[in-house]
Design an enzyme around this catalytic site. Structure first.
Site, mmCIF file in Angstrom:
data_model
loop_
_atom_site.group_PDB
_atom_site.id
_atom_site.type_symbol
_atom_site.label_atom_id
_atom_site.label_comp_id
_atom_site.label_asym_id
_atom_site.label_seq_id
_atom_site.Cartn_x
_atom_site.Cartn_y
_atom_site.Cartn_z
ATOM 1 N N HIS A 109 -3.298 -11.656 4.291
ATOM 2 C CA HIS A 109 -3.448 -10.752 5.419
ATOM 3 C C HIS A 109 -4.937 -10.662 5.710
ATOM 4 O O HIS A 109 -5.442 -9.790 6.654
ATOM 5 C CB HIS A 109 -3.373 -9.317 4.577
ATOM 6 C CG HIS A 109 -1.765 -9.193 4.176
ATOM 7 N ND1 HIS A 109 -1.634 -8.952 2.922
ATOM 8 C CD2 HIS A 109 -0.589 -9.000 4.876
ATOM 9 C CE1 HIS A 109 -0.156 -8.659 2.572
ATOM 10 N NE2 HIS A 109 0.298 -8.911 3.790
ATOM 11 N N ASP A 154 2.948 -9.545 9.148
ATOM 12 C CA ASP A 154 3.558 -9.743 7.856
ATOM 13 C C ASP A 154 4.696 -8.372 8.133
ATOM 14 O O ASP A 154 5.780 -8.556 7.689
ATOM 15 C CB ASP A 154 2.675 -9.341 6.686
ATOM 16 C CG ASP A 154 3.463 -9.570 5.297
ATOM 17 O OD1 ASP A 154 4.410 -10.194 5.436
ATOM 18 O OD2 ASP A 154 2.865 -9.212 4.487
ATOM 19 N N TYR A 206 -5.128 -13.375 -4.820
ATOM 20 C CA TYR A 206 -4.589 -12.854 -3.699
ATOM 21 C C TYR A 206 -5.342 -13.586 -2.452
ATOM 22 O O TYR A 206 -6.505 -13.435 -2.192
ATOM 23 C CB TYR A 206 -4.909 -11.339 -3.644
ATOM 24 C CG TYR A 206 -4.340 -10.706 -2.156
ATOM 25 C CD1 TYR A 206 -3.392 -11.110 -1.335
ATOM 26 C CD2 TYR A 206 -5.452 -9.569 -1.810
ATOM 27 C CE1 TYR A 206 -3.014 -10.429 -0.154
ATOM 28 C CE2 TYR A 206 -4.921 -8.812 -0.666
ATOM 29 C CZ TYR A 206 -4.104 -9.159 0.110
ATOM 30 O OH TYR A 206 -3.693 -8.593 1.313
ATOM 31 N N CYS A 237 0.930 -1.285 -0.176
ATOM 32 C CA CYS A 237 0.011 -0.056 -0.130
ATOM 33 C C CYS A 237 0.904 1.166 0.125
ATOM 34 O O CYS A 237 2.088 1.209 0.434
ATOM 35 C CB CYS A 237 -0.732 0.103 1.135
ATOM 36 S SG CYS A 237 -1.919 -1.510 1.435
#
Ligand code: ADP
Ligand code: SF4
Length: 687
Positions: free
Chosen positions: A172, A265, A169, A30
């Site tokens: 997370h 992470d 994906y 991000c």
């Protein structure tokens, strides 16, 4: 000619139908730019490609309005209208011979849909992940087939936008594919729930359909969190994490593996000092698949990178933060200039920018996020305009950065520091428990200063106005820093605390220096509500000092929520037995007791208090600046004087570095150019 010891890192790697020129892989991260700031985004990713990364990825890209992450500024690939903005990025990346990757995302119940107003949807009906009293609805069969069609169309649009690698994906906790895999989030009894095979069905369909749509020309990457770090309560790499890899081993062209959630992470160095900390979780993956594997873990050491490749742990060196701290990391390794690498300090200021929905910032790299707006690049700065000399006073992060950049521009610079060591506040902060990696801010800059012949350094030189007159330098940058106030004035209280003269009051630095003299419990009063009070508490506890933590905030160190650390901070203090008094300000000290005032009701509680550490607010040191300005006003001198960093306005180390950099960039610049940089923004098209 000597063979480059890092040559293995520059071998090409086949990813399905595409080939990356080297093993440096900027994984999706991000950046607070996303679809809202496409030019800024393209320029930022372009600098990374220029710096040598073989693959440069986007952040999450929403594939449909039913997965709207507003107010967060992530990418969007809802339909063809998003292609031109994304193309800006692929073109910027391709210009430097890198591959562009996009992380297609449907966030399930991790999206609140505040913009689209469509109910979120997820494998189960459940609360959305954000603090908003709203629930996602359970996906029915039509939703699942719609979702698959949107994903396929997004993959086609990604290809049309020029992407070389397209992600499925499942990481997370932020994607619907992963939510289907995790039994905690999937209690379905249809063919998409129950057994692991069933829970994986959707992911397998996505992988197959993405390949079918674009696999002829694009690599298909699968980002998968092999472990949630919840022990038996979640996905574990020895159990289902491994089983997923076994089942899907050859489905994608690339495995991008990590741990979940985001706070695991992207762990900070404060709580995870080890480089390559994810390796124990992910290194098994390569033994199961023949496809290339990329992994992360704040990897900045070239020797370790080579070891990871040679030991068969990874094929590709993944990086988000190390690529932010130093976009030129691959080129520096290639040119064997490894001493010039700006190493990530693991502070997560970058992450905080995304959480505040503003363009990404970095403590180590002040140019991050300014590539488009100001045209900055971490390795190139415009040359000097004249042969004028400059004096920088103060060697904290602001003074060091200003000195380095002025010298890079070619100016002769004198750096004066009153202490016998360069580094200012960073020397103190990096001496605290958990923050040793922060010293890199100083070490990297001092190293460069020592290489430069156009910088003279004077330590143990506390300058006064008359010394400056003697030096005969006209351009003065004052980076004289700030100090912690001890009167109790802080964020929630603008009056001093009365009665402080009856007890021992320490600044954070004094408390750490004098810890041996502290008897009995010490009260740490945090009315700054940043990170420092929590760190000082942790530091003193490790010295066996009993700590009571008082704060008007409703949690300990609330700022650290933005750096993904708050839960760890508070859990650490609780498990160390610290008494935590939230929602209380200190109004006065009387009879060796602090009167704590409830921030809601005003009711008073007494707390025994002989010694207190004040972490409330800082006072800028403007003494020298004030006297130089006064001399100018009186016509005695005509200095070009500028105050920078904490001396101008106390803030984060990142702010101080930035202000030092800005001052060096703007030195002798055209006022029109300075203004232009400040006012640049991306305007919505009114066509
Ligand atoms: P910043 O974060 O803005 O860089 P710091 O507080 O880290 O600020 O650093 C300020 C530095 O300036 C400290 O190392 C301090 O010793 C030094 N300093 C302050 N006043 C003077 C002065 N008059 N002459 C030389 N050095 C000074
Ligand atoms: Fe690393 Fe901190 Fe920069 Fe993020 S802000 S890349 S954690 S140095």
């Amino acid at each position: 000619m000597n063979k480059n010891p890092y040559a293995r890192l520059f071998e090409p790697v086949q990813i399905g139908p595409v080939v990356t020129k080297n093993r440096f892989y900027q994984v999706p991260h991000c950046c607070g730019m996303g679809h809202v700031r496409p030019r800024a985004h393209a320029a930022m990713r372009g600098v990374k490609a220029k710096g040598g990364w073989g693959v440069v990825s986007t952040e999450e890209a929403e594939i449909h309005p039913s997965s709207d992450l507003a107010p967060y500024a992530e990418q969007r690939i809802w339909d063809k209208k998003d292609i031109p903005a994304l193309q800006l990025m692929t073109e910027a990346v391709h210009e430097h011979g890198a591959l562009a990757a996009i992380e297609l995302t449907h966030s399930g119940h991790n999206s609140t849909n505040l913009f689209s107003r469509i109910p979120a949807m997820s494998p189960n009906a459940q609360a959305v992940n954000f603090l908003y009293p709203k629930q996602a609805r359970r996906m029915n069969k039509k939703d699942i087939s719609d979702f698959r069609a949107w994903h396929r169309q997004a993959a086609l649009n990604a290809k049309a936008a020029g992407f070389d690698i397209v992600y499925v994906y499942a990481g997370h906790g932020m994607s619907v594919a992963q939510q289907f895999i995790l039994p905690d989030m999937n209690n379905r009894s249809d063919e998409y729930g129950g057994s692991l095979e069933n829970r994986l069905r959707l992911t397998r369909e996505l992988l197959e359909e993405t390949r079918d749509a674009i696999g002829d020309s694009c690599g298909i990457a699968f980002r998968f969190a092999v472990d949630e770090l919840k022990g038996k309560d979640g996905m574990q790499f020895q159990e289902e994490g491994r089983a997923v890899v076994e089942i899907l081993a050859e489905y994608p062209d690339l495995w991008d593996v990590n741990v979940s959630d985001w706070s695991n992470d992207s762990q900070t160095s404060r709580f995870q000092p080890e480089e390559a900390y994810q390796m124990p979780y992910v290194e098994f993956v390569k033994s199961i698949t023949t496809k290339p594997v990329v992994g992360v873990g704040r990897l900045t050491s070239p020797d370790l990178m080579v070891k990871l490749v040679e030991s068969g742990a990874l094929d590709l060196i993944g990086a988000a933060r190390p690529s932010i701290a130093d976009p030129y990391l691959p080129n520096k390794i290639k040119e064997q200039k490894t001493d010039q690498i700006k190493e990530c300090i693991g502070c997560n200021i970058c992450v905080s920018s995304d959480n505040f929905t503003v363009p990404i910032r970095c403590t180590q790299n002040p140019t991050m996020g300014e590539e488009w707006r100001r045209g900055w690049d971490p390795e190139y700065i415009k040359p000097k305009i004249t042969d004028q000399r400059a004096l920088v006073v103060g060697s904290g992060p602001s003074g060091l950065e200003c000195t380095v950049q002025l010298a890079r521009r070619g100016y002769q610079v004198i750096l004066a520091e009153s202490e016998n060591e360069l580094g200012g506040r960073v020397l103190f902060e990096s001496s605290l428990r958990g923050l040793s990696a922060w010293k890199r801010v100083v070490d990297n800059r001092v190293h460069e200063i020592l290489q430069k012949s156009n910088i003279e350094v004077y330590k143990e030189s506390r300058l006064k106005a008359e010394h400056i007159d003697e030096l005969g330098i006209n351009n003065i940058f004052l980076a004289t820093g700030s100090s912690w106030r001890k009167d109790g004035i802080g964020r929630s209280r603008r009056k001093p605390i009365s009665g402080l003269e009856t007890i021992t009051v320490y600044s954070p630095e004094e408390a750490v220096q004098n810890y041996k003299d502290i008897k009995g419990p010490i009260v740490i009063y945090d009315d700054e509500q940043g990170y420092l009070a929590g760190v000082v508490a942790d530091h003193l506890i490790a010295k066996n000092i009993e700590v009571v933590f008082v704060t008007p905030a409703s949690v300990v160190s609330p700022w650290t929520d933005s750096t993904l650390e708050q839960k760890r901070v508070q859990a650490g203090l609780i498990s160390s037995g610290v008494k935590i008094m939230c929602n209380h300000s200190i109004s006065k000290i009387e009879n060796s007791a602090a009167q704590l005032e409830c921030t809601y009701t005003g009711s008073i509680t007494e707390l025994p208090c002989e010694t207190i550490v004040m972490v409330t607010e800082r006072i800028s040191d403007t003494t020298l600046y004030d006297s130089l300005v006064q001399n100018n006003l009186e016509g005695k001198t005509q200095y070009n004087v500028q105050i920078i960093g904490d001396a101008e306005a106390p803030g984060l180390i990142a702010d101080a570095v930035y202000l030092g950099h800005l001052a060096a960039q703007n030195f002798e610049a055209d006022e029109a150019d300075i203004q232009k940089g400040m006012f640049m923004r991306e305007m919505p098209s009114l066509k």
